[in-house]
Design an enzyme around this catalytic site. Structure first.
Site, PDB file in Angstrom:
ATOM      1  N   ASP A   1       0.909  -1.120   0.112  1.00 31.31           N
ATOM      2  CA  ASP A   1      -0.049   0.002  -0.028  1.00 31.31           C
ATOM      3  C   ASP A   1       1.097   1.421   0.012  1.00 31.31           C
ATOM      4  O   ASP A   1       2.131   1.263   0.469  1.00 31.31           O
ATOM      5  CB  ASP A   1      -0.913   0.177   1.257  1.00 31.31           C
ATOM      6  CG  ASP A   1      -1.999   0.850   0.911  1.00 31.31           C
ATOM      7  OD1 ASP A   1      -3.183   0.301   0.837  1.00 31.31           O
ATOM      8  OD2 ASP A   1      -1.924   2.311   1.383  1.00 31.31           O
TER       9      ASP A   1
ATOM     10  N   CYS B   1     -14.639  -0.456  -6.209  1.00 31.91           N
ATOM     11  CA  CYS B   1     -15.833   0.233  -5.663  1.00 31.91           C
ATOM     12  C   CYS B   1     -16.255   1.338  -6.778  1.00 31.91           C
ATOM     13  O   CYS B   1     -17.102   2.075  -6.310  1.00 31.91           O
ATOM     14  CB  CYS B   1     -15.233   0.980  -4.405  1.00 31.91           C
ATOM     15  SG  CYS B   1     -13.935   1.930  -4.971  1.00 31.91           S
TER      16      CYS B   1
HETATM   17  C1  SAM Z   1     -10.185   0.649  -1.393  1.00 30.97           C
HETATM   18  S1  SAM Z   1      -8.773   1.031  -0.231  1.00 30.97           S
HETATM   19  C2  SAM Z   1      -8.702  -0.504   0.096  1.00 30.97           C
HETATM   20  C3  SAM Z   1      -7.772  -1.011   1.375  1.00 30.97           C
HETATM   21  C4  SAM Z   1      -7.996  -2.297   1.732  1.00 30.97           C
HETATM   22  N1  SAM Z   1      -7.784  -3.359   0.840  1.00 30.97           N
HETATM   23  C5  SAM Z   1      -9.329  -2.653   2.552  1.00 30.97           C
HETATM   24  O1  SAM Z   1     -10.060  -3.403   2.277  1.00 30.97           O
HETATM   25  O2  SAM Z   1      -9.442  -2.167   3.762  1.00 30.97           O
HETATM   26  C6  SAM Z   1      -7.738   1.420  -1.212  1.00 30.97           C
HETATM   27  C7  SAM Z   1      -6.284   1.473  -0.771  1.00 30.97           C
HETATM   28  O3  SAM Z   1      -5.494   1.911  -1.663  1.00 30.97           O
HETATM   29  C8  SAM Z   1      -4.364   2.671  -1.070  1.00 30.97           C
HETATM   30  N2  SAM Z   1      -3.725   3.478  -2.356  1.00 30.97           N
HETATM   31  C9  SAM Z   1      -4.425   4.524  -2.799  1.00 30.97           C
HETATM   32  N3  SAM Z   1      -3.545   4.713  -4.019  1.00 30.97           N
HETATM   33  C10 SAM Z   1      -2.271   4.216  -4.035  1.00 30.97           C
HETATM   34  C11 SAM Z   1      -1.280   3.843  -4.533  1.00 30.97           C
HETATM   35  N4  SAM Z   1      -1.024   4.761  -5.728  1.00 30.97           N
HETATM   36  N5  SAM Z   1      -0.219   2.982  -4.462  1.00 30.97           N
HETATM   37  C12 SAM Z   1      -0.680   1.994  -3.653  1.00 30.97           C
HETATM   38  N6  SAM Z   1      -1.716   2.196  -2.657  1.00 30.97           N
HETATM   39  C13 SAM Z   1      -2.573   2.959  -2.841  1.00 30.97           C
HETATM   40  C14 SAM Z   1      -5.205   3.310  -0.018  1.00 30.97           C
HETATM   41  O4  SAM Z   1      -4.081   3.944   0.904  1.00 30.97           O
HETATM   42  C15 SAM Z   1      -5.972   2.254   0.417  1.00 30.97           C
HETATM   43  O5  SAM Z   1      -5.566   1.524   1.586  1.00 30.97           O
END
Ligand code: SAM
Length: 452
Positions: A332, A406
């Site tokens: 992440d 989502c």
């Molecule tokens: C929809 S959430 C899902 C988190 C986890 N899978 C959950 O269900 O709780 C999206 C995740 O993507 C991460 N994120 C956003 N942009 C990112 C990037 N460019 N590279 C890596 N992670 C990223 C955010 O920090 C977040 O934790």
């Protein structure tokens, strides 16, 4: 374009954005619900987006302003209602911007959500995949564990309004009820209103993010700086009176969170593992939705023992997979989320099977050589999707990809890339975590075909 309106516009008004707004009122027939949940009518004056209307209805509307390829219009009168129209259960429905579809009967509502998934699959050229679509998983009213309320105070002597934003406006609905969020969160509104009426200056605005965690309510105030001892004492009194577990604040959405008071430890429990999520840390919006997503992810990896969990957050999927004997490489961009995941993992007997990596997967997706280590990849990107990472996956040999989305639009784009790269969609499970809203989540399991 259909000639659907009762009469052509005799006059047009400038909507203030260079596009003339048709004069009204107009009598139109609603053809379908758009992705945002608004009824859509194609008229001689252009496309109309009409909140609170339903397909098949004839409605009298007043066009208001330009939006995208058409205009937003307000229902003046429902001339011929559709059979699926029902009395909305919440007293704030229609004004509150939180819900879009309480006026739609339950079966028709569920059918529309599923149809949104089918439309996304069709956009991805996967229309033939209807037989792999699981029934929509519903989450019950009152099950949302997090809400961000807006607060505003009028000019001198003005009262505080606390709630969600008024539909298509920056005004705030002064909420007395909400059927979507957990009743414990709704019960916090009166003490929160008391606090804000003491602390918010005339003309002031603030946000209160309330999360129900194991341990109790966690409140994060945004934009309400405590400056004096009196401010701190007032906040402490509020925390006591409302029996909060934790209270924090930050200057604005980009500022660091500062803890004010922790009365009890708080954590999220991911399949039995406690994780000390930070105040603004990402969480699936409901326990029921989280359980449905987790079940579909576990099912989707189909026994793989070495898995990459991309966009892992605080470990919603990584920890349950770890507990099931899987070796997990969790990635992440959020250092705070990785820190709490790593801390939770380190307390488990399976600690040695968890690696955490901080990495921006948009600019530095895992490349084919790195992906080659995994029997399955789980990815759960933000609304923008994961184009770069999916392009790399499409060009690699990972047998199974489980995509949690989502946003059906970016999912469709990324699913097309996977299909072009030789993956077959095996199962897709739609999950309705945002009741009465147009949002839809889903888990899609892809398996690489024997030959590309
Ligand atoms: C929809 S959430 C899902 C988190 C986890 N899978 C959950 O269900 O709780 C999206 C995740 O993507 C991460 N994120 C956003 N942009 C990112 C990037 N460019 N590279 C890596 N992670 C990223 C955010 O920090 C977040 O934790």
């Amino acid at each position: 374009m259909k000639q659907n309106s009762r009469r052509s516009p005799s006059r047009i008004r400038d909507g203030g954005r260079g596009k003339p707004v048709p004069d009204g009122p107009l009598d139109v027939r609603i053809e379908r619900l758009g992705d945002g949940g608004d009824g859509i009518a194609e008229t001689a004056c252009g496309r109309l987006y009409i909140p609170l209307s339903l397909p098949g209805e004839r409605v009298r509307v007043q066009p208001l302003r330009p939006r995208g390829d058409g205009f937003v219009a307000r229902v003046v009168d429902v001339l011929v209602p559709d059979g699926a129209r029902q009395p909305p259960p919440c007293p704030h429905f229609g004004v509150c911007g939180g819900c879009a579809l309480q006026h739609l009967a339950d079966d028709a509502y569920a059918g529309w959500k599923t149809a949104r998934l089918m439309a996304a699959l069709a956009r991805a050229g996967l229309d033939g995949a209807a037989d792999v679509v699981a029934p929509l998983v519903r989450t019950p009213p009152g099950s949302r564990r997090r809400a961000t309320f807006a607060a505003s105070r009028g000019g001198a002597g003005g009262a505080v309004r606390l709630g969600f934003q008024v539909r298509e406006s920056h005004e705030v609905v002064d909420l007395t009820a909400c059927l979507v969020v957990d009743p414990m969160i709704v019960a916090l509104l009166p003490p929160l209103r008391w606090l804000l009426s003491e602390a918010l200056p005339a003309g002031g605005r603030a946000l209160a993010t309330v999360t129900l965690l194991d341990g109790g309510l966690d409140v994060l105030l945004t934009g309400m700086a405590p400056r004096s001892l009196t401010d701190h004492e007032r906040l402490a009194r509020f925390a006591e009176a409302a029996d909060l577990a934790r209270l924090s604040w930050r200057q604005d959405a980009n500022a660091a969170v500062e803890p004010l008071l922790t009365r009890r430890p708080t954590c999220a429990i991911f399949d039995g593992v406690a994780v000390a999520v930070p105040p603004a840390g990402f969480l699936q919006p409901s326990l029921a939705g989280e359980a449905a997503l987790r079940a579909a992810v576990v099912d989707g990896i189909a026994g793989a023992t070495v898995v990459a969990d991309l966009f892992c957050g605080s470990g919603t999927f990584a920890l349950p997979l770890l507990q099931r004997g899987v070796r997990v490489h969790a990635i992440d961009a959020d250092a705070g989320a990785l820190a709490v995941l790593s801390a939770a993992g380190s307390r488990l007997a399976a600690a040695a099977r968890l690696d955490c990596e901080r990495r921006d997967l948009f600019t530095r997706p895992l490349a084919a050589a790195e992906l080659a280590h995994f029997a399955a990849v789980v990815l759960d990107p933000p609304r923008a999707g994961a184009r770069a990472q999916v392009a790399a996956l499409a060009d690699c040999e990972v047998p199974v990809v489980v995509y949690v989305s989502c946003n059906p639009a970016t999912f469709a784009r990324d699913a097309r890339l996977l299909a072009n790269g030789g993956y077959r969609l095996e199962r897709v499970t739609p999950v309705d975590q945002f009741l009465w809203s147009p949002h839809l989540e889903l888990v899609a399991a892809f398996r690489r075909r024997a030959e590309k």
